[in-house]
Design a protein around this motif. Structure first.
Motif, PDB file in Angstrom:
ATOM      1  N   SER A 110      14.941 -13.789 -13.328  1.00  0.00           N
ATOM      2  CA  SER A 110      16.521 -13.532 -13.511  1.00  0.00           C
ATOM      3  C   SER A 110      17.227 -14.729 -14.144  1.00  0.00           C
ATOM      4  O   SER A 110      16.741 -15.771 -13.751  1.00  0.00           O
ATOM      5  CB  SER A 110      17.026 -13.035 -12.324  1.00  0.00           C
ATOM      6  N   ASN A 111      18.227 -14.763 -14.697  1.00  0.00           N
ATOM      7  CA  ASN A 111      19.024 -15.797 -15.109  1.00  0.00           C
ATOM      8  C   ASN A 111      19.394 -16.406 -13.986  1.00  0.00           C
ATOM      9  O   ASN A 111      19.651 -17.869 -14.125  1.00  0.00           O
ATOM     10  CB  ASN A 111      20.201 -15.278 -15.821  1.00  0.00           C
ATOM     11  N   ASP A 112      19.893 -16.052 -12.972  1.00  0.00           N
ATOM     12  CA  ASP A 112      20.220 -16.643 -11.581  1.00  0.00           C
ATOM     13  C   ASP A 112      19.040 -17.406 -11.041  1.00  0.00           C
ATOM     14  O   ASP A 112      19.116 -18.653 -10.570  1.00  0.00           O
ATOM     15  CB  ASP A 112      20.497 -16.029 -10.563  1.00  0.00           C
TER      16      ASP A 112
ATOM     17  N   SER B 162      18.828 -21.381 -11.052  1.00  0.00           N
ATOM     18  CA  SER B 162      18.826 -22.482  -9.623  1.00  0.00           C
ATOM     19  C   SER B 162      17.700 -23.583 -10.078  1.00  0.00           C
ATOM     20  O   SER B 162      17.588 -24.612  -9.598  1.00  0.00           O
ATOM     21  CB  SER B 162      18.301 -21.597  -8.894  1.00  0.00           C
ATOM     22  N   LYS B 163      16.477 -22.997 -10.633  1.00  0.00           N
ATOM     23  CA  LYS B 163      15.495 -24.065 -10.980  1.00  0.00           C
ATOM     24  C   LYS B 163      16.031 -25.116 -11.830  1.00  0.00           C
ATOM     25  O   LYS B 163      15.616 -26.128 -11.559  1.00  0.00           O
ATOM     26  CB  LYS B 163      14.166 -23.017 -11.553  1.00  0.00           C
ATOM     27  N   ILE B 164      16.669 -24.797 -13.089  1.00  0.00           N
ATOM     28  CA  ILE B 164      17.224 -25.872 -13.727  1.00  0.00           C
ATOM     29  C   ILE B 164      17.849 -26.734 -12.783  1.00  0.00           C
ATOM     30  O   ILE B 164      17.885 -28.114 -13.247  1.00  0.00           O
ATOM     31  CB  ILE B 164      18.067 -25.239 -14.865  1.00  0.00           C
ATOM     32  N   GLU B 165      18.962 -26.335 -12.275  1.00  0.00           N
ATOM     33  CA  GLU B 165      19.688 -27.273 -11.267  1.00  0.00           C
ATOM     34  C   GLU B 165      18.696 -28.223 -10.214  1.00  0.00           C
ATOM     35  O   GLU B 165      19.301 -29.292 -10.267  1.00  0.00           O
ATOM     36  CB  GLU B 165      20.628 -26.409 -10.485  1.00  0.00           C
TER      37      GLU B 165
ATOM     38  N   PHE C 117       8.965 -24.487 -17.254  1.00  0.00           N
ATOM     39  CA  PHE C 117       9.144 -23.334 -17.311  1.00  0.00           C
ATOM     40  C   PHE C 117       7.849 -22.800 -18.488  1.00  0.00           C
ATOM     41  O   PHE C 117       7.697 -21.572 -18.464  1.00  0.00           O
ATOM     42  CB  PHE C 117      10.204 -23.054 -17.896  1.00  0.00           C
ATOM     43  N   SER C 118       7.028 -23.553 -18.849  1.00  0.00           N
ATOM     44  CA  SER C 118       5.915 -23.287 -19.822  1.00  0.00           C
ATOM     45  C   SER C 118       5.106 -22.061 -19.464  1.00  0.00           C
ATOM     46  O   SER C 118       4.715 -21.415 -20.051  1.00  0.00           O
ATOM     47  CB  SER C 118       5.354 -24.363 -20.282  1.00  0.00           C
TER      48      SER C 118
ATOM     49  N   MET D 171      20.399 -22.697 -21.215  1.00  0.00           N
ATOM     50  CA  MET D 171      20.884 -23.045 -19.865  1.00  0.00           C
ATOM     51  C   MET D 171      20.621 -24.474 -19.574  1.00  0.00           C
ATOM     52  O   MET D 171      21.425 -25.205 -18.917  1.00  0.00           O
ATOM     53  CB  MET D 171      20.248 -22.151 -18.709  1.00  0.00           C
ATOM     54  N   ALA D 172      19.482 -24.857 -20.206  1.00  0.00           N
ATOM     55  CA  ALA D 172      19.002 -26.418 -19.925  1.00  0.00           C
ATOM     56  C   ALA D 172      19.980 -27.403 -20.728  1.00  0.00           C
ATOM     57  O   ALA D 172      20.593 -28.125 -20.337  1.00  0.00           O
ATOM     58  CB  ALA D 172      17.712 -26.508 -20.375  1.00  0.00           C
ATOM     59  N   LYS D 173      20.560 -26.891 -21.826  1.00  0.00           N
ATOM     60  CA  LYS D 173      21.388 -27.780 -22.634  1.00  0.00           C
ATOM     61  C   LYS D 173      22.694 -27.741 -22.007  1.00  0.00           C
ATOM     62  O   LYS D 173      23.372 -28.951 -21.866  1.00  0.00           O
ATOM     63  CB  LYS D 173      21.487 -26.888 -24.198  1.00  0.00           C
TER      64      LYS D 173
END
Length: 134
Positions: A89-91, A95-98, A115-116, A128-130
């Motif tokens: 999910s987007n959440d 969370s993983k990016i943060e 994320f690959s 989201m990463a940007k």
């Protein structure tokens, strides 16, 4: 059971049940898999390779839906997605990016690498990463 075997089994079920729409779609997917096998000279593609083919097909369905709001593409997308692993999910992505940014990751390439192998829409992850790195 491998993903390819599952598609073949479901194709046979649809054929016997005379479900022509499902049979047609699964036949197309089987054809895509067979073409990839011939091109790569591999007898049986891995589930990962079959998933790539299904993702490409799903992406085409999404594009058809976006351009023409095509009902047939919506049905096809549902069927194809039933074979794909559940997307994060987007959440969960956020969370993983943060977590990655907080642990010292400073560029988008490193984030995308994390994320690959995960079942995500890479375009969403990139956006989201940007934002997180800005």
């Amino acid at each position: 059971m491998s993903l390819k075997a599952q598609i073949n089994a479901d194709f046979m079920k649809a054929f016997k049940a005379k479900n022509m729409e499902l049979k047609s779609l699964l036949g197309t997917l089987k054809g895509e898999i067979q073409t990839a096998e011939k091109n790569s000279m591999v007898e049986n593609l891995s589930d990962e390779d079959v998933t790539k083919i299904l993702n490409k097909f799903a992406k085409n369905c999404k594009e058809n839906i976006r351009l023409a709001n095509d009902e047939k593409s919506k049905v096809e997308l549902e069927i194809v997605e039933s074979y794909l692993p559940k997307q994060l999910s987007n959440d969960e992505i956020q969370s993983k990016i943060e977590d990655l940014v907080n642990s010292g990751v400073k560029n988008i390439g490193q984030i995308m690498k994390e994320f690959s192998t995960l079942p995500v829409d890479k375009k969403v992850v990139s956006e989201m990463a940007k934002k997180a790195l800005a």
